[in-house]
Design a protein around this motif. Structure first.
Motif, short mmCIF file in Angstrom:
data_model
loop_
_atom_site.label_atom_id
_atom_site.label_comp_id
_atom_site.label_asym_id
_atom_site.label_seq_id
_atom_site.Cartn_x
_atom_site.Cartn_y
_atom_site.Cartn_z
N ALA A 1 -20.19 -22.57 -12.59
CA ALA A 1 -18.85 -23.12 -12.83
C ALA A 1 -18.02 -23.03 -11.55
O ALA A 1 -17.99 -22.00 -10.88
CB ALA A 1 -18.16 -22.35 -13.96
N GLY A 2 -17.36 -24.13 -11.23
CA GLY A 2 -16.50 -24.16 -10.05
C GLY A 2 -17.18 -24.61 -8.78
O GLY A 2 -16.53 -24.76 -7.75
N LEU A 3 -18.52 -24.80 -8.84
CA LEU A 3 -19.26 -25.25 -7.66
C LEU A 3 -19.97 -26.56 -7.96
O LEU A 3 -20.45 -26.77 -9.08
CB LEU A 3 -20.28 -24.21 -7.22
N ASP A 4 -20.03 -27.42 -6.97
CA ASP A 4 -20.88 -28.61 -7.04
C ASP A 4 -22.19 -28.26 -6.35
O ASP A 4 -22.22 -28.00 -5.14
CB ASP A 4 -20.23 -29.80 -6.32
N VAL A 5 -23.27 -28.24 -7.11
CA VAL A 5 -24.57 -27.84 -6.58
C VAL A 5 -25.53 -29.03 -6.68
O VAL A 5 -25.69 -29.62 -7.74
CB VAL A 5 -25.16 -26.64 -7.35
N SER A 6 -26.14 -29.38 -5.56
CA SER A 6 -27.12 -30.46 -5.52
C SER A 6 -28.39 -29.96 -4.85
O SER A 6 -28.34 -29.13 -3.95
CB SER A 6 -26.58 -31.67 -4.73
N VAL A 7 -29.52 -30.47 -5.30
CA VAL A 7 -30.79 -30.14 -4.65
C VAL A 7 -30.95 -31.03 -3.43
O VAL A 7 -30.96 -32.26 -3.55
CB VAL A 7 -31.97 -30.33 -5.62
N LEU A 8 -31.06 -30.41 -2.27
CA LEU A 8 -31.26 -31.19 -1.05
C LEU A 8 -32.72 -31.58 -0.87
O LEU A 8 -33.04 -32.71 -0.52
CB LEU A 8 -30.78 -30.38 0.16
N ARG A 9 -33.60 -30.63 -1.12
CA ARG A 9 -35.03 -30.92 -1.03
C ARG A 9 -35.81 -29.88 -1.82
O ARG A 9 -35.34 -28.77 -2.05
CB ARG A 9 -35.50 -30.96 0.43
N THR A 10 -37.00 -30.25 -2.24
CA THR A 10 -37.88 -29.36 -3.00
C THR A 10 -39.11 -29.04 -2.14
O THR A 10 -39.72 -29.94 -1.57
CB THR A 10 -38.32 -30.02 -4.32
N VAL B 1 -15.71 -32.12 4.10
CA VAL B 1 -16.73 -31.60 3.18
C VAL B 1 -17.37 -32.73 2.40
O VAL B 1 -18.61 -32.80 2.26
CB VAL B 1 -16.11 -30.56 2.22
N ARG B 2 -16.56 -33.66 1.89
CA ARG B 2 -17.11 -34.79 1.13
C ARG B 2 -18.03 -35.63 2.01
O ARG B 2 -19.11 -36.06 1.59
CB ARG B 2 -15.98 -35.65 0.57
N ASP B 3 -17.60 -35.86 3.25
CA ASP B 3 -18.40 -36.67 4.17
C ASP B 3 -19.72 -35.96 4.50
O ASP B 3 -20.78 -36.60 4.57
CB ASP B 3 -17.60 -36.93 5.45
N PHE B 4 -19.68 -34.63 4.68
CA PHE B 4 -20.88 -33.87 4.99
C PHE B 4 -21.87 -33.95 3.85
O PHE B 4 -23.08 -34.16 4.06
CB PHE B 4 -20.49 -32.42 5.28
N ARG B 5 -21.39 -33.77 2.62
CA ARG B 5 -22.27 -33.87 1.44
C ARG B 5 -22.93 -35.25 1.38
O ARG B 5 -24.15 -35.37 1.19
CB ARG B 5 -21.48 -33.64 0.16
N THR B 6 -22.11 -36.29 1.54
CA THR B 6 -22.62 -37.66 1.45
C THR B 6 -23.66 -37.92 2.53
O THR B 6 -24.70 -38.53 2.28
CB THR B 6 -21.47 -38.66 1.58
N LEU C 1 -27.00 -35.81 1.63
CA LEU C 1 -27.71 -36.29 0.44
C LEU C 1 -28.23 -37.71 0.62
O LEU C 1 -29.14 -38.14 -0.08
CB LEU C 1 -26.79 -36.20 -0.78
N GLY C 2 -27.65 -38.45 1.56
CA GLY C 2 -28.13 -39.80 1.83
C GLY C 2 -29.13 -39.87 2.96
O GLY C 2 -29.61 -40.96 3.30
N SER C 3 -29.48 -38.74 3.56
CA SER C 3 -30.39 -38.73 4.70
C SER C 3 -31.83 -38.51 4.25
O SER C 3 -32.10 -38.21 3.08
CB SER C 3 -29.99 -37.62 5.68
N ASP C 4 -32.77 -38.64 5.19
CA ASP C 4 -34.17 -38.40 4.84
C ASP C 4 -34.48 -36.92 4.69
O ASP C 4 -35.61 -36.54 4.39
CB ASP C 4 -35.11 -39.03 5.87
N LEU C 5 -33.48 -36.06 4.91
CA LEU C 5 -33.66 -34.63 4.66
C LEU C 5 -33.72 -34.36 3.16
O LEU C 5 -34.28 -33.35 2.73
CB LEU C 5 -32.53 -33.83 5.28
N ALA C 6 -33.09 -35.23 2.38
CA ALA C 6 -33.05 -35.05 0.92
C ALA C 6 -34.33 -35.63 0.31
O ALA C 6 -34.36 -36.74 -0.21
CB ALA C 6 -31.81 -35.74 0.34
#
Length: 303
Positions: free
Chosen positions: A153-162, A284-289, A292-297
């Motif tokens: 709660a309170g955090l936006d968590v995304s999987v960058l890579r597995t 921060v928003r730009d960094f996330r975008t 998550l839009g790069s080939d690192l994800a």
């Protein structure tokens, strides 16, 4: 005093001709003349000597023009920086990261970010996933690169890579001769691990190993702990035990250690990207975008 009027006056000063200045400024000559005259009235001085044959700067105009030109240039710079800031293209970012991210992903993130956002500086803080959570919640970090972070709660968590979880074994161990192993192959093997909580998915798999040992009435697996992966690998190389490690650790070549694939549906570890849910910072928003839009994800290949 309007910026447009100042620009008209600078156009006249540059061309010393009201007609050419009006063409350059895309405005009619009478309108430009009125605007320049209104500026002179507002300033209380004449900027130009006008005759039917020529236009010249007055002494007051010679003082006004270079300073006004510099002021407009600074305003243009300020406006562009404001726009860049709103787009997240200038400023500073505090990035926390786990040690395994530094092996492979972090250098590539920094290279990508420098190329795309050269005016954004990044402060790097190495810390565990748990410490990242606390720092994010306290406002001490902007972004966290953690491992296997669940929804909070309170955090936006995304999987960058597995990434795959591998088994590190001593090079002389019988398991070093096989391509892959299963969890039950580890029953009875001494284990080298990080402290509980530092490698969540490995903790789950090791709990399964212990559970199998108990169900088979086998001896409970002996454990040794290391606080860092380099220490962990040194203990494996010394024959102290085997260890579960995320795939990037296999890049840390260590004499006496061999890596084997672990065949298990849960033998993966996620590198997660976390920010505060209420953080509206354009940077921060730009960094996330960007990430998550790069080939690192993507999913990392085992090696």
């Amino acid at each position: 005093m309007e910026l447009r009027t100042i620009r008209y006056a600078l156009a006249v000063a540059e061309t010393l001709h009201f007609g050419r200045a009006s063409e350059q400024s895309l405005v009619s000559q009478p309108a430009l003349s009125r605007q320049v005259k209104a500026l002179e009235v507002e300033l209380g001085v004449a900027l130009f000597d006008r005759t039917s044959r020529r236009v010249q700067l007055t002494a007051a105009g010679s003082q006004f023009v270079p300073l006004a030109r510099k002021a407009l240039q600074m305003l243009d710079v300020a406006a562009e920086q404001a726009r860049e800031s709103a787009r997240g293209q200038v400023g500073a970012l505090r990035l926390g990261f786990v040690a395994t991210a530094a092996i492979d992903v972090l250098p590539r993130i920094l290279s990508l970010h420098r190329a795309q956002r050269p005016k954004v500086s990044i402060s790097l803080i190495e810390c565990t996933t748990g410490d990242q959570i606390e720092a994010l919640q306290a406002g001490l970090l902007d972004v966290g690169l953690g491992r296997d972070l669940p929804p909070i709660a309170g955090l936006d968590v995304s999987v960058l890579r597995t990434e795959a979880i591998m088994v590190a074994v001593p090079a002389t161990h019988p398991l070093a001769a096989v391509v892959s192993v299963h969890v039950d192959d580890l029953v009875g093997e001494p284990i080298v691990r990080l402290p509980p909580g530092m490698a969540r998915r490995a903790d789950v798999l090791l709990a399964q190993v212990s559970g199998l040992a108990i169900s088979r009435a086998s001896a409970v697996t002996a454990e040794q702990q290391a606080n860092q992966y380099m220490t962990l690998l040194a203990l494996v190389a010394a024959g102290t035990g085997v260890a579960l490690v995320p795939q990037p650790v296999t890049r840390l070549r260590h004499d006496g250690v061999h890596y084997v694939r672990l065949e298990h549906a849960d033998a993966t570890s996620s590198l997660t990207l976390a920010t505060r849910a209420d953080d509206r910072s354009p940077i921060v928003r730009d960094f996330r975008t960007m990430l998550l839009g790069s080939d690192l994800a993507r999913s990392a290949e085992t090696g």
